[in-house]
Design an enzyme around this catalytic site. Structure first.
Site, PDB file in Angstrom:
ATOM      1  N   GLN A 175      36.716  38.967  48.909  1.00  0.00           N
ATOM      2  CA  GLN A 175      37.237  39.834  49.959  1.00  0.00           C
ATOM      3  C   GLN A 175      38.520  39.258  50.559  1.00  0.00           C
ATOM      4  O   GLN A 175      38.575  38.092  50.941  1.00  0.00           O
ATOM      5  CB  GLN A 175      36.192  40.015  51.067  1.00  0.00           C
ATOM      6  N   LYS A 226      30.255  47.703  51.135  1.00  0.00           N
ATOM      7  CA  LYS A 226      30.165  47.522  49.691  1.00  0.00           C
ATOM      8  C   LYS A 226      28.760  47.094  49.280  1.00  0.00           C
ATOM      9  O   LYS A 226      28.225  47.573  48.265  1.00  0.00           O
ATOM     10  CB  LYS A 226      31.200  46.486  49.235  1.00  0.00           C
ATOM     11  N   ASP A 284      37.692  44.046  40.851  1.00  0.00           N
ATOM     12  CA  ASP A 284      38.762  44.474  41.757  1.00  0.00           C
ATOM     13  C   ASP A 284      40.079  44.674  41.010  1.00  0.00           C
ATOM     14  O   ASP A 284      41.042  45.221  41.558  1.00  0.00           O
ATOM     15  CB  ASP A 284      38.960  43.427  42.862  1.00  0.00           C
TER      16      ASP A 284
END
Length: 287
Positions: free
Chosen positions: A96, A52, A119
């Site tokens: 994460q 990412k 997200d």
């Protein structure tokens, strides 16, 4: 004849478009920035975050990364999230997952402001999705929709079977599909006759975490199969579908790797760009 859907090619096109828009935004002084937070040293998570971060810099965005030790407390992680939330240079925040077992992942995710939730996993973001209101959408489900669109696969009126009811893919994808006019059937671990749900479908999306769950007995000839799973085995990477057995049965199928995975990062970049633009135009994000 089964056609393999090249998700990597579609993702490259999206990433190139994002990079061009980032470059144009930079001329007016707006440079998106994405903060990734990694807690602990899980090898898989480290690989995902590294990918990412590479994508962020390749798109011309600013990389704000924070790495906390495995023993970090809830307050430690919360303080990092709050600082990033208050930083005007940070357009988006990504925590994460999975987190170390002693941390409450949902409570920490919900500290992320909805305008920086790239997200799309906060309770507020998912609530906006369920109500059909504008908001940042989860990356993998949005990537699946973008992939289907790029392939010219009509969703309005299509029968889609979603196998898996997880918070990251199955649930949000169901809402996205319904918003596009699809008829959606959902299967999960309590479904007694899986084939009865999947075989009538025009599109089968499988996201269960069970290697090789879906085979030719589950798919009608000519249907589209979207395989979200990815598993490391002694024979290499494989998905939730038995791809080899579906050749000449499915009309189109995503490979593992190279199918849905690249789309997730592409949509993350797109979400970050839209989040950055919230200060220069009315707050709108992809639906």
């Amino acid at each position: 004849m089964t056609t393999t859907i090249d998700g990597a090619r579609i993702a490259r096109r999206i990433r190139q478009q994002v990079a061009e828009e980032v470059a144009a935004a930079a001329l007016s002084g707006t440079v998106p920035g994405l903060a990734t937070i990694l807690v602990g040293d899980d090898p898989a998570s480290a690989v995902y975050v590294a990918a990412k971060r590479r994508a962020i810099t390749e798109a011309g965005m600013r990389d704000f990364h924070r790495h906390l030790p495995h023993h970090a407390t809830h307050d430690d992680v919360a303080a990092v999230i709050d600082a990033l939330a208050a930083d005007p240079e940070v357009s988006g925040i990504l925590l994460q997952l999975p987190l170390p077992a002693h941390l409450d992942g949902m409570a920490l995710i919900n500290r992320i402001p909805v305008t920086k939730d790239v997200d799309g996993l906060t309770t507020t973001s998912l609530g906006l999705l369920a109500r059909g209101e504008q908001g940042l959408r989860p990356c993998t489900p949005s990537g699946i929709i973008a992939l289907l669109d790029a392939e010219g696969i009509a969703l309005k009126g299509a029968h889609v079977a979603v196998v898996g009811w997880g918070e990251l893919v199955g649930r949000p994808l169901t809402h996205l599909l319904l918003s596009r006019g699809a008829t959606v059937s959902v299967a999960h671990e309590h479904t007694t006759d899986l084939a009865a749900v999947t075989r009538p479908a025009d599109i089968v999306v499988v996201a269960t975490g069970v290697p090789g769950l879906i085979g030719p007995e589950h798919v009608r000839p000519g249907a589209v199969v979207i395989d979200v799973g990815i598993h490391r085995t002694s024979a290499g990477l494989r998905g939730d579908a038995r791809t080899g057995e579906l050749i000449d049965v499915a009309g189109r199928i995503t490979p593992v790797p190279g199918g849905v995975g690249p789309m997730t990062i592409a949509i993350l970049l797109s979400n970050t760009l839209y989040a950055a633009e919230r200060g220069t135009r009315p707050y709108t994000v992809p639906v």
